[in-house]
Design an enzyme around this catalytic site. Sequence first.
Site, PDB file in Angstrom:
ATOM      1  N   GLN A   1       0.808  -1.217   0.000  1.00  0.00           N
ATOM      2  CA  GLN A   1       0.000   0.000   0.000  1.00  0.00           C
ATOM      3  C   GLN A   1       0.843   1.270   0.000  1.00  0.00           C
ATOM      4  O   GLN A   1       0.437   2.301   0.529  1.00  0.00           O
ATOM      5  CB  GLN A   1      -0.936  -0.013   1.212  1.00  0.00           C
ATOM      6  CG  GLN A   1      -1.895  -1.184   1.199  1.00  0.00           C
ATOM      7  CD  GLN A   1      -2.768  -1.243   2.450  1.00  0.00           C
ATOM      8  OE1 GLN A   1      -2.802  -0.320   3.255  1.00  0.00           O
ATOM      9  NE2 GLN A   1      -3.486  -2.342   2.607  1.00  0.00           N
ATOM     10  N   UNK A   2       1.997   1.208  -0.614  1.00  0.00           N
ATOM     11  CA  UNK A   2       2.922   2.343  -0.671  1.00  0.00           C
ATOM     12  C   UNK A   2       2.739   3.075  -2.001  1.00  0.00           C
ATOM     13  O   UNK A   2       2.362   2.464  -3.005  1.00  0.00           O
ATOM     14  CB  UNK A   2       4.356   1.823  -0.536  1.00  0.00           C
ATOM     15  N   GLY A   3       3.031   4.350  -2.021  1.00  0.00           N
ATOM     16  CA  GLY A   3       2.974   5.107  -3.267  1.00  0.00           C
ATOM     17  C   GLY A   3       3.978   4.614  -4.301  1.00  0.00           C
ATOM     18  O   GLY A   3       3.824   4.882  -5.489  1.00  0.00           O
TER      19      GLY A   3
ATOM     20  N   THR B   1       4.671   1.323  -4.672  1.00  0.00           N
ATOM     21  CA  THR B   1       4.406  -0.101  -4.899  1.00  0.00           C
ATOM     22  C   THR B   1       4.327  -0.440  -6.380  1.00  0.00           C
ATOM     23  O   THR B   1       4.995  -1.366  -6.851  1.00  0.00           O
ATOM     24  CB  THR B   1       3.104  -0.530  -4.188  1.00  0.00           C
ATOM     25  OG1 THR B   1       3.264  -0.343  -2.784  1.00  0.00           O
ATOM     26  CG2 THR B   1       2.770  -1.979  -4.481  1.00  0.00           C
TER      27      THR B   1
END
EC number: 1.11.1.12
Length: 197
Positions: A72-74, A76
């Site tokens: 859920q990382u920018g 990813t």
Amino acid sequence: MSLGRLCRLLKPALLCGALAAPGLAGTMCASRDDWRCAGSMHEFSAKDIDGHMVNLDKYRGFVCIVTNVASQUGKTEVNYTQLVDLHARYAECGLRILAFPCNQFGKQEPGSNEEIKEFAAGYNVKFDMFSKICVNGDDAHPLWKWMKIQPKGKGILGNAIKWNFTKFLIDKNGCVVKRYGPMEEPQVIEKDLPHYF
């Protein structure tokens, strides 16, 4: 003389097999808890995404990228996409990618190992996924503690992992040869790969 002291004294000679026969350093420093004593990545083990213990000696003779990942990382999308692409293009040349889910940065990997595996399948991941770990602090996986203190594994402004998708390039002998920060996309590693195949 303690084993830890002996290993510290012998480490310069044993480091990455420079003067040692293959496997000797692992014999000298076999304790998983004494991570400072290890001479290469191949002396560690880790649980894969399905919970099976994997001896990292299986990567001996391969060039590896070791990275912490989050769903859920920018970053990813770009990281998973480029890691999958690198693996597809260079696996036959001897590239292996080891991805370690980690929830220490913004709680961006909250899912179970099963959920993470399903998420990675959405990117058609064929590289090796491991069980969720910590990469910083007392509970950090020993491999990650070890990589961060290697001469070419140290970070800028301290050795702690700063965010998701920090990447380490490991040579065929299991030695850290370069560390890439979380803002460096996987494609930047491509220019370094030919030196190590």
